[in-house]
Motif scaffolding. Structure first.
Motif, PDB file in Angstrom:
ATOM      1  N   UNK A 270       0.846  -1.196   0.000  1.00 41.73           N
ATOM      2  CA  UNK A 270       0.000   0.000   0.000  1.00 41.73           C
ATOM      3  C   UNK A 270       0.882   1.247   0.000  1.00 41.73           C
ATOM      4  N   UNK A 271       1.973   1.228   0.777  1.00 40.14           N
ATOM      5  CA  UNK A 271       2.921   2.344   0.739  1.00 40.14           C
ATOM      6  C   UNK A 271       3.434   2.563  -0.680  1.00 40.14           C
ATOM      7  N   UNK A 272       3.756   1.463  -1.367  1.00 44.23           N
ATOM      8  CA  UNK A 272       4.276   1.582  -2.725  1.00 44.23           C
ATOM      9  C   UNK A 272       3.196   2.105  -3.666  1.00 44.23           C
ATOM     10  N   UNK A 273       1.955   1.636  -3.522  1.00 46.99           N
ATOM     11  CA  UNK A 273       0.863   2.137  -4.362  1.00 46.99           C
ATOM     12  C   UNK A 273       0.716   3.649  -4.209  1.00 46.99           C
ATOM     13  N   UNK A 274       0.835   4.139  -2.985  1.00 45.23           N
ATOM     14  CA  UNK A 274       0.750   5.583  -2.733  1.00 45.23           C
ATOM     15  C   UNK A 274       1.945   6.309  -3.346  1.00 45.23           C
ATOM     16  N   UNK A 275       3.143   5.731  -3.169  1.00 42.16           N
ATOM     17  CA  UNK A 275       4.356   6.375  -3.689  1.00 42.16           C
ATOM     18  C   UNK A 275       4.345   6.428  -5.213  1.00 42.16           C
TER      19      UNK A 275
ATOM     20  N   UNK B  99       8.927  -6.624  -2.872  1.00 41.68           N
ATOM     21  CA  UNK B  99       7.586  -6.906  -2.360  1.00 41.68           C
ATOM     22  C   UNK B  99       7.187  -8.368  -2.519  1.00 41.68           C
ATOM     23  N   UNK B 100       7.636  -9.024  -3.599  1.00 42.61           N
ATOM     24  CA  UNK B 100       7.249 -10.435  -3.764  1.00 42.61           C
ATOM     25  C   UNK B 100       8.319 -11.387  -3.219  1.00 42.61           C
ATOM     26  N   UNK B 101       9.302 -10.843  -2.537  1.00 46.19           N
ATOM     27  CA  UNK B 101      10.340 -11.605  -1.829  1.00 46.19           C
ATOM     28  C   UNK B 101      11.173 -12.483  -2.775  1.00 46.19           C
ATOM     29  N   UNK B 102      11.442 -11.945  -3.948  1.00 40.39           N
ATOM     30  CA  UNK B 102      12.311 -12.655  -4.900  1.00 40.39           C
ATOM     31  C   UNK B 102      13.541 -11.824  -5.240  1.00 40.39           C
ATOM     32  N   UNK B 103      13.947 -10.939  -4.321  1.00 37.91           N
ATOM     33  CA  UNK B 103      15.082 -10.057  -4.588  1.00 37.91           C
ATOM     34  C   UNK B 103      16.407 -10.808  -4.672  1.00 37.91           C
ATOM     35  N   UNK B 104      16.438 -12.006  -4.093  1.00 39.42           N
ATOM     36  CA  UNK B 104      17.675 -12.769  -4.045  1.00 39.42           C
ATOM     37  C   UNK B 104      18.555 -12.426  -2.861  1.00 39.42           C
ATOM     38  N   UNK B 105      18.172 -11.429  -2.051  1.00 41.63           N
ATOM     39  CA  UNK B 105      18.951 -11.109  -0.855  1.00 41.63           C
ATOM     40  C   UNK B 105      18.956 -12.302   0.091  1.00 41.63           C
ATOM     41  N   UNK B 106      20.090 -12.550   0.712  1.00 40.22           N
ATOM     42  CA  UNK B 106      20.254 -13.740   1.542  1.00 40.22           C
ATOM     43  C   UNK B 106      19.350 -13.698   2.754  1.00 40.22           C
ATOM     44  N   UNK B 107      18.688 -14.819   3.018  1.00 42.09           N
ATOM     45  CA  UNK B 107      17.798 -14.969   4.163  1.00 42.09           C
ATOM     46  C   UNK B 107      18.367 -16.059   5.054  1.00 42.09           C
TER      47      UNK B 107
ATOM     48  N   UNK C 169      14.353   1.319   3.330  1.00 35.04           N
ATOM     49  CA  UNK C 169      15.416   2.285   3.027  1.00 35.04           C
ATOM     50  C   UNK C 169      15.176   2.974   1.686  1.00 35.04           C
ATOM     51  N   UNK C 170      14.645   2.224   0.716  1.00 33.45           N
ATOM     52  CA  UNK C 170      14.278   2.838  -0.570  1.00 33.45           C
ATOM     53  C   UNK C 170      13.253   3.945  -0.336  1.00 33.45           C
ATOM     54  N   UNK C 171      12.211   3.633   0.404  1.00 32.68           N
ATOM     55  CA  UNK C 171      11.170   4.623   0.684  1.00 32.68           C
ATOM     56  C   UNK C 171      11.730   5.797   1.475  1.00 32.68           C
ATOM     57  N   UNK C 172      12.541   5.481   2.483  1.00 28.52           N
ATOM     58  CA  UNK C 172      13.093   6.547   3.330  1.00 28.52           C
ATOM     59  C   UNK C 172      13.895   7.542   2.496  1.00 28.52           C
ATOM     60  N   UNK C 173      14.773   7.033   1.650  1.00 32.21           N
ATOM     61  CA  UNK C 173      15.624   7.930   0.848  1.00 32.21           C
ATOM     62  C   UNK C 173      14.797   8.719  -0.165  1.00 32.21           C
TER      63      UNK C 173
ATOM     64  N   UNK D 208      -3.708   2.408  -9.244  1.00 37.62           N
ATOM     65  CA  UNK D 208      -4.596   1.280  -9.513  1.00 37.62           C
ATOM     66  C   UNK D 208      -3.841   0.052 -10.012  1.00 37.62           C
ATOM     67  N   UNK D 209      -2.788   0.240 -10.797  1.00 32.32           N
ATOM     68  CA  UNK D 209      -2.043  -0.911 -11.310  1.00 32.32           C
ATOM     69  C   UNK D 209      -1.305  -1.633 -10.187  1.00 32.32           C
ATOM     70  N   UNK D 210      -0.809  -0.892  -9.206  1.00 36.51           N
ATOM     71  CA  UNK D 210      -0.150  -1.542  -8.074  1.00 36.51           C
ATOM     72  C   UNK D 210      -1.178  -2.295  -7.245  1.00 36.51           C
ATOM     73  N   UNK D 211      -2.350  -1.708  -7.028  1.00 34.39           N
ATOM     74  CA  UNK D 211      -3.409  -2.423  -6.302  1.00 34.39           C
ATOM     75  C   UNK D 211      -3.717  -3.745  -6.994  1.00 34.39           C
ATOM     76  N   UNK D 212      -3.858  -3.728  -8.307  1.00 32.02           N
ATOM     77  CA  UNK D 212      -4.179  -4.954  -9.037  1.00 32.02           C
ATOM     78  C   UNK D 212      -3.053  -5.979  -8.915  1.00 32.02           C
TER      79      UNK D 212
END
Length: 333
Positions: free
Chosen positions: A83-88, A122-130, A168-172, A243-247
């Motif tokens: 939702x934050x991303x949809x607004x941004x 957002x879909x947790x496929x960034x590849x960053x180590x978990x 951090x992306x949003x913050x910056x 609207x596209x992000x909501x979808x």
């Protein structure tokens, strides 16, 4: 502008009238509040709501809980991030498929990290180590500094690191646009407060709100949030969020067809799930927000959570078993 505020005086309702289903040989679907509540309470549940077309039709509080109590959502918090991303995106700050390296200088010179987009986080496929054995929640910068284990989009790996890097992306980007650089404040100002949705608490790590598991909220306010998600941010003539992000929130990702953008997805399957599509915001301890667009239903079930009641962490919970008891098929008239 305000979303419908539900009254708290409907505890006597036991069964919702038939839910509208498509014409034809479809069975009539009804909500059995008492069957749903019994299953929920047996798994340490304390608050249970069902909202149909904006009306609160089931409301139950157990184990000494009342409507004003709030609980930690654990990973249910992840549902706020898209939702934050949809607004941004609506505000011209971001694009869903924008490479995050345009904002994160640390990733700009790495050919693999530079391919990570907002969608991948957002879909947790960034590849960053978990590291599933490490329960320590990373701060934003620590998440950005995490090594990349797989190419972006290659694999789904569930973990907090994607959402804290998004923080951090949003913050910056908020800071670059001259706005308050706190993502949670942005969400509150642009979305939650205008809709009368309250947040009782938001955990901070390194001075910033955690986006993966940080919120505390009442069952009623989480239900209001679910109603706003069901509406995809559309309130009369006012559209909150792109609207596209909501979808895209409820579209299966390429890396995991059971996950969208911050939401788990239960997809129709005649052999396993004959009911309509369900989006689920899920948190440890059985915290759940279900959104069922085809039935215009929002369902909330809450426990005291893994912070206030650690025994809930090991409590078994099946979304399908619960929903099968709650939403029952009757022979069509």
């Amino acid at each position: 502008m305000s979303i419908r505020h539900f009254s708290a005086g409907l505890a006597g309702l036991a069964l919702l009238a038939a839910i509208t289903t498509p014409a034809g040989a479809q069975p009539r679907l009804e909500v059995d509040c008492e069957a749903g509540r019994a299953h929920h309470v047996a798994a340490r549940g304390v608050a249970f709501l069902v909202i149909h077309r904006g009306a609160l039709v089931c409301e139950r509080y157990d184990r000494g809980v009342d409507p004003g109590d709030s609980w930690w959502l654990a990973s249910g918090t992840k549902s706020f991030a898209p939702v934050m991303v949809a607004l941004a995106v609506q505000d011209g700050l971001l694009e869903l498929d924008q490479p995050t390296a345009q904002i994160l200088d640390e990733w700009a010179d790495d050919p693999d990290q530079s391919a990570i987009t907002i969608r991948h986080l957002l879909d947790q496929s960034s590849g960053l180590a978990v590291n599933p054995r490490n329960r320590r929640l990373p701060g934003y910068q620590r998440a950005v500094d995490t090594r990349q284990e797989f190419e972006a989009g290659e694999r789904f790996r569930y973990g907090a690191v994607h959402f804290e890097a998004l923080g951090e992306v949003l913050r910056r980007q908020l800071d670059a646009d001259g706005l308050d650089p706190t993502p949670a404040d942005y969400l509150l100002r642009r979305f939650l407060r205008p809709l009368g949705i309250g947040i009782a608490g938001w955990r901070a790590v390194d001075g910033q709100p955690a986006l993966s598991e940080g919120t505390r909220i009442s069952a009623l306010d989480w239900g209001r949030f679910g109603q706003a998600v069901l509406a995809r941010g559309q309130f009369g003539e006012i559209q909150l969020g792109d609207e596209e992000v909501w979808a895209a929130m409820f579209e299966p990702s390429a890396a995991n067809p059971d996950y969208g953008l911050g939401w788990w997805l239960i997809r129709p399957d005649p052999d396993d799930w004959p009911l309509p599509f369900v989006a689920v915001a899920a948190g440890a301890g059985g915290q759940r927000l279900y959104v069922i667009p085809d039935l215009e239903l929002v369902i909330v079930r809450m426990t005291r959570g893994v912070i206030d009641d650690r025994a809930t962490r090991d409590q078994a919970w099946s979304d399908r078993d619960f929903l099968r008891r709650l939403i029952v098929a009757r022979d069509a008239d």
